[in-house]
Design a protein around this motif. Structure first.
Motif, PDB file in Angstrom:
ATOM      1  N   LYS A   1     -12.604  43.447  10.975  1.00  0.00           N
ATOM      2  CA  LYS A   1     -13.412  44.399  10.225  1.00  0.00           C
ATOM      3  C   LYS A   1     -14.563  44.847  11.130  1.00  0.00           C
ATOM      4  CE  LYS A   1     -14.871  42.256   6.651  1.00  0.00           C
ATOM      5  NZ  LYS A   1     -15.448  41.981   5.329  1.00  0.00           N
ATOM      6  N   THR A   2     -14.984  46.095  11.004  1.00  0.00           N
ATOM      7  CA  THR A   2     -16.040  46.612  11.868  1.00  0.00           C
ATOM      8  C   THR A   2     -17.432  46.304  11.333  1.00  0.00           C
ATOM      9  OG1 THR A   2     -15.864  48.750  10.787  1.00  0.00           O
ATOM     10  CG2 THR A   2     -14.602  48.437  12.813  1.00  0.00           C
TER      11      THR A   2
ATOM     12  N   HIS B   1     -19.496  43.709   7.973  1.00  0.00           N
ATOM     13  CA  HIS B   1     -19.251  42.885   6.789  1.00  0.00           C
ATOM     14  C   HIS B   1     -19.486  43.689   5.517  1.00  0.00           C
ATOM     15  CE1 HIS B   1     -23.559  41.599   6.280  1.00  0.00           C
ATOM     16  NE2 HIS B   1     -23.168  41.520   5.020  1.00  0.00           N
ATOM     17  N   ALA B   2     -19.937  44.937   5.659  1.00  0.00           N
ATOM     18  CA  ALA B   2     -20.032  45.827   4.502  1.00  0.00           C
ATOM     19  C   ALA B   2     -18.681  46.444   4.162  1.00  0.00           C
ATOM     20  CB  ALA B   2     -21.038  46.940   4.785  1.00  0.00           C
ATOM     21  N   LYS B   3     -17.738  46.367   5.067  1.00  0.00           N
ATOM     22  CA  LYS B   3     -16.400  46.936   4.845  1.00  0.00           C
ATOM     23  C   LYS B   3     -15.514  45.910   4.143  1.00  0.00           C
ATOM     24  CE  LYS B   3     -17.145  50.594   7.454  1.00  0.00           C
ATOM     25  NZ  LYS B   3     -17.203  51.917   6.920  1.00  0.00           N
ATOM     26  N   GLU B   4     -14.555  46.425   3.357  1.00  0.00           N
ATOM     27  CA  GLU B   4     -13.612  45.526   2.699  1.00  0.00           C
ATOM     28  C   GLU B   4     -12.343  45.340   3.511  1.00  0.00           C
ATOM     29  OE1 GLU B   4     -12.775  46.454  -1.337  1.00  0.00           O
ATOM     30  OE2 GLU B   4     -14.878  46.620  -1.872  1.00  0.00           O
ATOM     31  N   LEU B   5     -11.949  46.379   4.274  1.00  0.00           N
ATOM     32  CA  LEU B   5     -10.701  46.344   5.033  1.00  0.00           C
ATOM     33  C   LEU B   5     -10.944  46.709   6.490  1.00  0.00           C
ATOM     34  CD1 LEU B   5      -8.458  48.308   2.510  1.00  0.00           C
ATOM     35  CD2 LEU B   5      -8.401  45.861   2.953  1.00  0.00           C
ATOM     36  N   PRO B   6     -10.018  46.324   7.364  1.00  0.00           N
ATOM     37  CA  PRO B   6     -10.124  46.781   8.758  1.00  0.00           C
ATOM     38  C   PRO B   6      -9.815  48.281   8.840  1.00  0.00           C
ATOM     39  CG  PRO B   6      -8.161  45.444   8.444  1.00  0.00           C
ATOM     40  CD  PRO B   6      -8.926  45.382   7.167  1.00  0.00           C
ATOM     41  N   PRO B   7     -10.115  48.930   9.953  1.00  0.00           N
ATOM     42  CA  PRO B   7      -9.825  50.358  10.082  1.00  0.00           C
ATOM     43  C   PRO B   7      -8.334  50.648   9.921  1.00  0.00           C
ATOM     44  CG  PRO B   7     -11.195  49.616  11.886  1.00  0.00           C
ATOM     45  CD  PRO B   7     -10.788  48.396  11.131  1.00  0.00           C
ATOM     46  N   GLN B   8      -8.007  51.730   9.236  1.00  0.00           N
ATOM     47  CA  GLN B   8      -6.612  52.067   8.966  1.00  0.00           C
ATOM     48  C   GLN B   8      -5.957  52.792  10.137  1.00  0.00           C
ATOM     49  OE1 GLN B   8      -5.147  50.883   6.028  1.00  0.00           O
ATOM     50  NE2 GLN B   8      -7.113  49.832   6.084  1.00  0.00           N
ATOM     51  N   SER B   9      -6.745  53.463  10.966  1.00  0.00           N
ATOM     52  CA  SER B   9      -6.205  54.176  12.120  1.00  0.00           C
ATOM     53  C   SER B   9      -5.893  53.186  13.239  1.00  0.00           C
ATOM     54  CB  SER B   9      -7.220  55.210  12.615  1.00  0.00           C
ATOM     55  OG  SER B   9      -6.815  55.733  13.848  1.00  0.00           O
TER      56      SER B   9
END
Length: 149
Positions: free
Chosen positions: A38-39, A41-49
Motif C-alpha cells: 500500500k502507498t 496507511h490511509a489507503k485500503e488497497l494497493p494501487p490497481q495499475s
C-alpha cells in the motif's frame, strides 16, 4: 522550440510521457513487493495499475526538478492524503516512506538523481535534467501537432 523545460509542460502530460519513457527504457529497478504494497496507511488497497511505480518515479523526478533538493520526508507529505476515520473527522496522513525511498534509490541507480551532501536529500543530475528537458520538448511538439490537426 529551443529552451523548453519541464516547467513549460502541464504536469499530467509530462508525468504520463516520462513514465512511458521509463517503462520503455526498462532500466528502472522495480522492487518485488510493488504488486502488494500500500502507498499509504490511509489507503485500503494497493494501487490497481501495474505501472504505478513508473508513474510515481516520474512524479518524484518532476518534483525534484522543480525544487533544488528534496528529501523523503517532503515526498511523504506531498504524496499523502486524507484518512477516512468513519464518523470522526478526517485527518491528513503522510504516505509510506519506504515507497518514496525506493523510488528515489531507483532513480539514483539510473543516474537521474544524486545525493546532496551539503543540504541533505537528493537533487537532479545534469544527465537527469537533460533527459527530463528532452521529454518535455517531445510533449510540447506532440501538443503542437494536436493543435495543427
Amino acid at each position: 522550440m529551443p529552451g523548453v523545460s519541464v516547467k513549460d509542460v502541464p504536469s499530467d502530460k509530462f508525468i504520463e510521457a516520462y513514465s512511458a519513457f521509463l517503462k520503455r527504457q526498462g532500466k528502472l529497478p522495480i522492487p518485488g513487493w510493488s504488486d502488494t504494497v500500500k502507498t499509504s496507511h490511509a489507503k485500503e488497497l494497493p494501487p490497481q495499475s501495474s505501472d504505478w511505480f513508473y508513474v510515481r518515479a516520474a512524479a518524484v523526478a518532476r518534483h525534484v526538478y522543480m525544487r533544488k533538493t528534496v528529501g523523503v520526508g517532503r515526498l511523504r507529505k506531498v504524496h499523502g492524503g486524507t484518512k477516512n476515520r468513519g464518523s470522526r473527522p478526517s485527518h491528513h496522513v503522510d504516505a509510506s516512506g519506504g515507497v518514496d525511498r525506493k523510488v528515489m534509490q531507483a532513480l539514483e541507480k539510473i543516474g537521474v538523481l544524486e545525493q546532496d551532501e551539503e543540504k541533505g536529500g537528493r537533487r537532479i543530475t545534469q544527465a537527469g535534467q537533460r533527459d527530463l528537458d528532452r521529454i518535455a520538448q517531445t510533449c510540447v511538439e506532440a501538443e503542437e501537432e494536436e493543435d495543427d490537426e
